[in-house]
Design a protein around this motif. Structure first.
Motif, PDB file in Angstrom:
ATOM      1  N   CYS A 139     -10.095  -5.946  -0.539  1.00  0.00           N
ATOM      2  CA  CYS A 139      -8.970  -5.017  -0.737  1.00  0.00           C
ATOM      3  C   CYS A 139      -7.773  -5.400   0.116  1.00  0.00           C
ATOM      4  N   GLY A 140      -7.981  -6.178   1.148  1.00  0.00           N
ATOM      5  CA  GLY A 140      -6.866  -6.693   1.942  1.00  0.00           C
ATOM      6  C   GLY A 140      -6.400  -5.797   3.061  1.00  0.00           C
ATOM      7  N   PHE A 141      -6.966  -4.599   3.172  1.00  0.00           N
ATOM      8  CA  PHE A 141      -6.414  -3.657   4.147  1.00  0.00           C
ATOM      9  C   PHE A 141      -6.765  -4.023   5.587  1.00  0.00           C
ATOM     10  N   ARG A 146       5.787  -0.604  12.003  1.00  0.00           N
ATOM     11  CA  ARG A 146       5.794  -0.303  10.561  1.00  0.00           C
ATOM     12  C   ARG A 146       7.073   0.408  10.121  1.00  0.00           C
ATOM     13  N   ASP A 206      -5.013  10.848   8.040  1.00  0.00           N
ATOM     14  CA  ASP A 206      -5.543  10.106   9.181  1.00  0.00           C
ATOM     15  C   ASP A 206      -7.064  10.040   9.002  1.00  0.00           C
ATOM     16  N   TYR A 249       0.850  -1.184   0.000  1.00  0.00           N
ATOM     17  CA  TYR A 249       0.000   0.000   0.000  1.00  0.00           C
ATOM     18  C   TYR A 249       0.893   1.244   0.000  1.00  0.00           C
ATOM     19  N   ARG A 266       5.954  12.199   1.596  1.00  0.00           N
ATOM     20  CA  ARG A 266       4.851  11.269   1.851  1.00  0.00           C
ATOM     21  C   ARG A 266       3.778  11.970   2.672  1.00  0.00           C
ATOM     22  N   MET A 297     -11.253   1.406   3.944  1.00  0.00           N
ATOM     23  CA  MET A 297     -10.463   1.144   5.155  1.00  0.00           C
ATOM     24  C   MET A 297      -9.063   1.740   5.065  1.00  0.00           C
ATOM     25  N   GLU A 298      -8.499   1.765   3.864  1.00  0.00           N
ATOM     26  CA  GLU A 298      -7.198   2.420   3.718  1.00  0.00           C
ATOM     27  C   GLU A 298      -7.421   3.905   3.507  1.00  0.00           C
ATOM     28  N   PRO A 299      -6.897   4.749   4.377  1.00  0.00           N
ATOM     29  CA  PRO A 299      -7.031   6.183   4.156  1.00  0.00           C
ATOM     30  C   PRO A 299      -6.232   6.597   2.910  1.00  0.00           C
ATOM     31  N   VAL A 319      -2.845   1.088   9.689  1.00  0.00           N
ATOM     32  CA  VAL A 319      -3.547   2.105  10.478  1.00  0.00           C
ATOM     33  C   VAL A 319      -4.795   2.521   9.702  1.00  0.00           C
ATOM     34  N   GLY A 320      -5.960   2.262  10.261  1.00  0.00           N
ATOM     35  CA  GLY A 320      -7.193   2.568   9.537  1.00  0.00           C
ATOM     36  C   GLY A 320      -8.040   3.632  10.190  1.00  0.00           C
ATOM     37  N   ARG A 346     -14.907  -2.939   5.071  1.00  0.00           N
ATOM     38  CA  ARG A 346     -15.847  -2.186   4.240  1.00  0.00           C
ATOM     39  C   ARG A 346     -16.153  -2.948   2.953  1.00  0.00           C
ATOM     40  N   THR A 399       5.185  -3.861   7.495  1.00  0.00           N
ATOM     41  CA  THR A 399       4.093  -2.982   7.085  1.00  0.00           C
ATOM     42  C   THR A 399       2.770  -3.719   6.895  1.00  0.00           C
ATOM     43  N   ASP A 421       1.204   3.843   1.834  1.00  0.00           N
ATOM     44  CA  ASP A 421       1.851   4.263   3.078  1.00  0.00           C
ATOM     45  C   ASP A 421       2.977   3.297   3.495  1.00  0.00           C
ATOM     46  N   ASP A 422       3.079   2.156   2.824  1.00  0.00           N
ATOM     47  CA  ASP A 422       4.152   1.209   3.147  1.00  0.00           C
ATOM     48  C   ASP A 422       5.481   1.619   2.517  1.00  0.00           C
ATOM     49  N   LYS A 454       8.810   3.379   1.508  1.00  0.00           N
ATOM     50  CA  LYS A 454       9.858   4.179   2.135  1.00  0.00           C
ATOM     51  C   LYS A 454      10.906   4.492   1.081  1.00  0.00           C
ATOM     52  N   GLN A 482       7.316  12.652  10.453  1.00  0.00           N
ATOM     53  CA  GLN A 482       5.879  12.913  10.542  1.00  0.00           C
ATOM     54  C   GLN A 482       5.560  13.736  11.785  1.00  0.00           C
ATOM     55  N   VAL A 501      -4.383  -0.838  -3.366  1.00  0.00           N
ATOM     56  CA  VAL A 501      -5.253   0.230  -2.847  1.00  0.00           C
ATOM     57  C   VAL A 501      -6.350  -0.421  -2.015  1.00  0.00           C
ATOM     58  N   GLY A 502      -6.476   0.055  -0.798  1.00  0.00           N
ATOM     59  CA  GLY A 502      -7.366  -0.589   0.170  1.00  0.00           C
ATOM     60  C   GLY A 502      -8.784  -0.073   0.111  1.00  0.00           C
ATOM     61  N   ASP A 557      -8.304   6.555  13.872  1.00  0.00           N
ATOM     62  CA  ASP A 557      -7.560   7.237  14.927  1.00  0.00           C
ATOM     63  C   ASP A 557      -8.023   6.795  16.305  1.00  0.00           C
ATOM     64  N   TYR A 597      -0.124  11.461  15.803  1.00  0.00           N
ATOM     65  CA  TYR A 597       0.788  11.293  16.937  1.00  0.00           C
ATOM     66  C   TYR A 597       0.397  12.253  18.053  1.00  0.00           C
TER      67      TYR A 597
END
Lengths: 786, 285, 157
Positions: free
Chosen positions: C100-102, C29, A279, A26, A275, A195-197, C39-40, C136, C35, A28-29, A31, A116, A246-247, C42, B2
């Motif tokens: 989607c696997g997330f 992560r 959230d 994904y 990046r 689910m994936e932002p 994080v889905g 979802r 990874t 966000d993974d 780097k 971050q 993509v989630g 807050d 954070y």
């Protein structure tokens, strides 16, 4: 035979091994060396002028690399709207707000830092001097006198007025009606909540001038085109957009957003990768939201239940700006579907699009079609109640009779093929409808409130052809690309312009290609989601991948076969016209022993020592498929509920779905999408709803603690079945399956609750979701007020 | 997401923890399971400069029976309570209440002391510990003191635990053989906090209620004892009419708050429904 | 003020100087490079970040890395042993329990605890125990089927 085995088989997904072991990739993974991290400074106000932005303290914060505001982004244009209706008012939508913020979450600055945490800490230190203005978030109030004006270009906050159908014919239908049923129907605002932002990584390489953007996109080429040509003015060919795993998207990842645009611009300034990952709070505030209509609908009926006419007046809330495809959703994806599966005598619909100080609204799973289906199915049940007819009988009476090739609706569309009666009959059998009514009566006698709700819906998939959508305002073509590369060893790589964010293309397209080529599925790989290696493609939305993307692949495979026949004919000293292809063999018609395997032809194509004259070496073909029409899946769903009269709590006892999506590549995957769609539609009916405070403009349901997503314990096992009416539109006969569940389930659930309460005198709910309080209050009003 | 920066402390004793509270005062926050505090810190709604983590303080977690009460260490997780054979045997309603908090992962981290100290008005435990007449043991610079549950919840997210004190133990009287208890809640569809929750503990002797103890959570700004309901049950047989009449008193003394989950009218109604359900369930035991 | 934190993740010891505010999920992560844990949300609703900490399923977005100092952690990457998938992983694949696997890693880690605590759960029990995991895509149908299937296969072993 390989053919029979792959198409229509529930083959386990080849994507899954990486996902179930935590090896997905994904955004966000990712780097990269020298990575920096972005945080956006956003408006806390729904409507406010920017008097000034003080970044001095933030700049001094340790680890800060750069801070940019909208004023720094000179030469950068507004985010574009990709669907221009006539006389549409298009306000400026700068990637970073410069003059004013128009909704909570509107970004005004980007802070880029070595970590971050540093970015977030520094963003906290940016001080914006706001001149807070009154705001409006309510759909019904937006265009009323005295409402705060949001954009100068749009007086009274009206973005467009649209109408479709025949007003005079409809008036005439109402004049001769025996019964008119009127209801106000509010289709509430929803948040997609993949689910994936959303996330992006933007990397500019100074030495080459190349920019790579990894982004959570359903359509990377569209992202690239809009961003380069319309906003940033940088060369399209120097930008590579990659949408890795993509989630989930559900529409929300179609659109070009501020954040990836700003990051792509900023990486060119700082010459380091950036990046940004949303959230969930940002997702609630900034992901384009869905639905949000207020509608007054009326149906004209004759005494016997014939539906003579439908009149619809809808106000659609577009939010603070026009998101990428926003104007299309409440018009050409909504009003054109108001014919449903019913043979209405006349239809007229008016839609007014309004701006409010809310997050922009755009396509969310179903996009317009759920709004149409909800309206129709709710109205049909209301009509049945008014006529004291059985809702199943009223539906059957008004279904458009079976047709194989074309039905002209009253609202512009030409349906492809349909056979609605048998589909509904299958559902009634699965439900055992008669028995249910008996059970319901017995339960009522004991004070238990059981109800059943139906939904016999139609949906429009694979929106096309490009010429037509262009005439309707689309600024893009709606075709798809498919490239098939046969390697010298006979292995195959398929490149598709469609994009999977959960749909399982790596499996289904491999099934399709292997099936068509008669080779093992393991010999086929699917590549998607990378503008650097995939031909320009339009991506995935509107349940189009299998029908449009699949056909493009099929067309390339057919070209491969034709070329292969010429090569094989040459090797066999036969005439190309006498060649045929099956089971991985090119052979002479009538003489199957005279055959050349696919792999041999592939090798010869790349080692063309003995090769036909006039044929190019290599074996690779690309096709672009522009469908001649939409496809129109349909189906019948039923929901059985029990309502707790003490609390208003609704429990779903059964959920049944009979869908007709045409031919199916992988039933397991189609069933899975139906399941997920049902859950999302149930979510709208019972739990979900974005609520804004109309005074402050704040989103009250701004987290998953407040916005209720469907959970496992609120849902049953779904009972699913299919009828198969292949579409004549494409050679695969596939209609589309990604959104049916969502379109169908919301009205099925609401109708079931109304049915459960019908004995008490409840006949409608104006608003969703049917929270326990709404249901309880309806019971109270019905039992005490009368 | 954070939290803002803070300094992190892991005292090895209650005394050390108290010293840290004394030193940093309002700048310090105690960390137990963290499942209320950390989300607030991630949103930067809470920005303690010093976080005092109690996880290394020995003896703060655990359940034992002592002098007719269950003694539950403040750092005992909801899962430990939910799954404890001792709790299930001696005070099953407490295990049942714990099992309705949040979700399994939250219960693995969240603690009884953390939950009670946080005093979220929609938390589950408060109703039940009111019904069970628990006592809270707190330690401060001046030593230990015990707070009766009726004196514990002061106002919205505020308890009788002083800023220089730490809740260390919850003492819950063991339920006798003739005591029936139940906790019934109407969960928020998203957060699963209690929109309303009612706990009932009824002692029945000779067919009549000799002791009634009812706790209410969710609807108001703090958990409260439903004195009207208790009075309406006392001395009565638990027939349908009595239960109904008693349940009608549930809203008395609750400062019902309207929100997206319900108007005052609706929540007031729910209080009666769940009071009835809790009493009925308790009566069956 | 950075603090040294050491923890064992999937049998490998990781030691890093971290700010106390670093969340455990970010340690996993960003510092351990694992990874698969996502994080889905807050607010500890979605469960995508679920891992196993000292034998308990927890939401790693709602723990500080410093709280896990000295802990034994298993993440989704550590579930398969000797190249063989865990039966729950097999079951999610077999029953199409993901799209989607997330959410999947968290779902599987949560399912592992469900079956550890109750090897033969009913459908209702599974649905209830999934209270802390959101998906979802699937509508949960095939997730429930997958956990039922995993229970069957694990009972046979």
């Amino acid at each position: 035979m390989a053919t029979a085995r792959l198409m229509g088989s529930s083959i386990k997904r080849r994507e899954d091994p990486r996902f179930i072991t935590g090896k997905g990739n994904y955004t966000d993974d990712l780097k990269l060396p020298g990575m920096t991290y972005a945080a956006f400074v956003r408006s806390e106000h729904a409507n406010a002028r920017i008097r000034g932005i003080d970044t001095a303290r933030a700049r001094a914060h340790p680890g800060v690399v750069a801070i940019f505001t909208g004023k720094d982004m000179t030469g950068v244009n507004s985010l574009p709207c990709g669907w221009l209706l006539p006389e549409l008012k298009v306000p400026q939508h700068p990637p970073l707000a410069t003059e004013a913020a128009r909704c909570v979450g509107d970004p005004v600055a980007i802070v880029i830092a070595e970590s971050q945490t540093a970015a977030l800490d520094a963003a906290d230190l940016v001080k914006v001097d706001w001149d807070v203005l009154p705001s409006v978030t309510s759909t019904a109030r937006a265009a009323t006198p005295g409402a705060p004006q949001i954009h100068e270009v749009a007086p009274n906050n009206i973005a467009f007025k649209f109408q479709i159908g025949d007003a005079a014919e409809t008036d005439a239908a109402f004049t001769k009606a025996d019964v008119v049923v009127k209801k106000r129907i509010v289709n509430q605002r929803l948040v997609a909540n993949a689910m994936e932002p959303r996330a992006c990584v933007a990397r500019y390489e100074d030495a080459t001038g190349d920019l790579t953007l990894w982004v959570t996109s359903q359509n990377p080429h569209v992202h690239r085109l809009l961003m380069t040509a319309f906003v940033l003015g940088i060369p399209e060919h120097k930008v590579r957009v990659i949408a890795p795993d993509v989630g989930g998207g559900f529409g929300s990842k179609i659109f070009l957003y501020n954040e990836e645009t700003v990051c792509s611009w900023a990486t060119r300034q700082i010459k380091r990768p950036i990046r940004w990952t949303s959230d969930r709070r940002e997702a609630f505030q900034t992901d384009a939201q869905g639905r949000d209509h207020v509608t007054d609908a009326e149906v004209a009926l004759s005494k016997d239940g014939t539906m003579l006419g439908l009149r619809v007046k809808t106000t659609a809330n577009l939010g603070a700006y026009l998101s990428t495809f926003a104007p299309a959703v409440p018009t050409f994806l909504y009003a054109t579907l108001l014919n449903g599966v019913y043979a209405f005598g006349a239809i007229h619909a008016e839609v007014t699009g309004v701006f409010t100080n809310t997050t922009p609204v755009d396509a969310y799973r179903g996009a317009g079609r759920p709004e149409a289906a909800y309206l129709l199915e709710r109205m049909v049940d209301a009509c049945a109640a008014a006529l004291k007819m059985d809702p199943a009988e009223l539906r059957k009476k008004n279904f458009i009779p079976k047709f194989d090739n074309g039905y002209q609706t009253k609202v512009a569309l030409m349906y492809d093929s349909g056979n609605y009666g048998p589909c509904f009959d299958t559902l009634l059998q699965m439900l055992d409808y008669k028995k249910f009514r008996a059970d319901q009566a017995a339960a009522r006698a004991q004070g238990r409130l059981l109800g059943v709700g139906f939904s016999t819906y139609i949906e429009a998939c694979s929106i096309a052809p490009s010429k037509v959508v262009g005439a309707l305002g689309a600024q893009a073509g709606l075709w798809e690309s498919g490239k098939v590369r046969v390697h010298p060893t006979g292995k195959v790589t398929v490149f598709t312009g469609s994009h999977s964010h959960g749909q399982g293309h790596e499996t289904t397209f491999a099934q399709l290609a292997a099936d068509q080529l008669g080779i093992p599925m393991d010999d086929v790989d699917i590549v998607h989601g990378d503008t650097g290696i995939v031909p320009f493609g339009m991506g995935t939305y509107g349940s189009r991948s299998a029908s449009v993307g699949g056909t493009a692949i099929l067309m390339s495979i057919n070209k491969i076969k034709e070329k292969g026949k010429r090569i094989a004919a040459h090797l066999l000293e036969a005439s190309p016209g006498d060649m045929d292809y099956a089971n991985g063999q090119f052979f002479v018609k009538g003489s199957p022993e005279k055959a050349v395997p696919f792999g041999t032809v592939a090798l010869v194509a790349y080692v063309p020592h003995n090769f036909p004259e006039g044929v190019e070496p290599g074996l690779e073909e690309t096709s672009f498929y522009d469908p001649s029409n939409f496809c129109f899946p349909f189906g019948a769903h039923a929901c059985v509920v029990e309502v707790d009269p003490d609390t208003g709590h609704v429990k779903i006892l059964r959920y049944l779905a009979v869908d007709d999506v045409g031919n199916v590549i992988n039933p397991m995957i189609v069933d899975g999408m139906v399941h997920g769609g049902i859950a999302q539609g149930v979510g709208q009916a019972l739990w979900e709803g974005a609520v804004y405070d109309d005074t402050s403009g704040q989103l009250i349901t701004g987290s998953m603690m407040d916005y209720a997503l469907p959970k496992a314990d609120g849902l049953p096992m779904y009972e699913t079945a299919r009828t198969v009416t292949p579409t004549p539109v494409n050679p695969l006969g596939i209609k589309g399956a990604g959104e049916t569940g969502t379109i169908a389930s919301t009205p099925a659930v609401v109708n079931a609750v109304v049915d459960a309460l019908s004995g008490l005198g409840v006949d409608h709910f104006e608003a969703m979701p049917l929270t326990p309080e709404r249901v309880w209050k309806a019971v109270q009003a019905a039992t005490s007020g009368k | 997401m954070y939290p803002a920066q803070f300094d992190y402390h892991t005292p090895g004793t209650v005394k050390e923890a108290l010293d840290l509270l004394g030193k940093y005062k309002d700048d310090a926050k105690l960390l137990a399971g963290g499942h209320s505090l950390l989300p607030a810190m991630k949103f930067r709604l809470a920005r303690p400069a010093h976080l005092v983590d109690l996880r290394k303080v020995p003896g703060l977690a655990g359940i034992k029976e002592e002098g007719g009460s269950l003694v539950i260490g403040a750092m005992t997780t909801h899962w430990a309570v939910e799954s404890s054979p001792l709790v299930k045997a001696k005070c099953p309603v407490l295990a049942q209440t714990a099992a309705q908090i949040g979700d399994p992962m939250v219960r693995n981290m969240g603690t009884i002391g953390g939950s009670l100290s946080h005093a979220d008005p929609a938390a589950d435990y408060p109703a039940t510990i009111i019904a069970l007449n628990a006592e809270m043991v707190v330690e401060g610079p001046k030593g230990k003191r015990t707070i009766k549950v009726d004196d514990f919840f002061k106002s919205l997210m505020t308890t009788a635990v002083g800023p220089d004190e730490i809740l260390t133990e919850v003492r819950v009287p063991v339920c006798g053989a003739n005591v029936g208890c139940a906790y019934m809640k109407f969960p928020h569809p998203a957060s699963r906090f209690a929109v309303v929750g009612v706990a009932a503990a009824l002692t029945v002797e000779g067919g009549k209620v000799s002791k009634a103890s009812i706790g209410i959570t969710g609807a108001g700004t703090k958990a409260v004892r439903a004195k009207g309901v208790e009075a309406a049950l006392l001395g009565k047989a638990l027939d349908a009419a009595t239960i109904q009449a008693a349940a009608e008193k549930a809203p008395d003394g609750v400062d019902v708050q309207a929100d997206l989950q319900g108007s005052v009218e609706y929540k007031t109604h729910l209080l009666k429904v769940f009071a009835k359900r809790a009493i009925e369930a308790a009566a069956k035991k | 003020m950075k603090t040294k934190v050491t923890m064992t993740i999937n049998g490998v010891s990781y030691s890093h100087e971290v700010e106390p505010r670093m969340l455990l999920v970010h340690f996993i992560r960003e510092l351990a490079g694992l990874t698969g844990t996502h994080v889905g949300c807050d607010t500890s609703q979605c469960g995508a970040c679920t891992i196993n900490l000292n034998g308990l399923a927890v939401k790693s977005c709602t723990l500080l890395a410093v709280q896990a100092d000295g802990a034994q952690i298993t993440t989704i990457e550590g579930l398969a042993k000797d190249g063989k998938l865990h039966p729950i992983q097999e079951a999610f694949w077999e029953k199409h329990g993901l799209q989607c696997g997330f959410c999947t890693p968290g779902m599987i880690m949560s399912a592992a605890q469900i079956l550890q605590r109750n090897p033969n759960p009913s459908e209702a029990e599974i649905r209830h125990e999934l209270e802390g995991n959101l998906c979802r895509c699937t509508g949960y149908h095939n997730i429930v089927k997958a956990i039922q299937y995993a229970a069957e296969t694990m009972a046979k072993r």
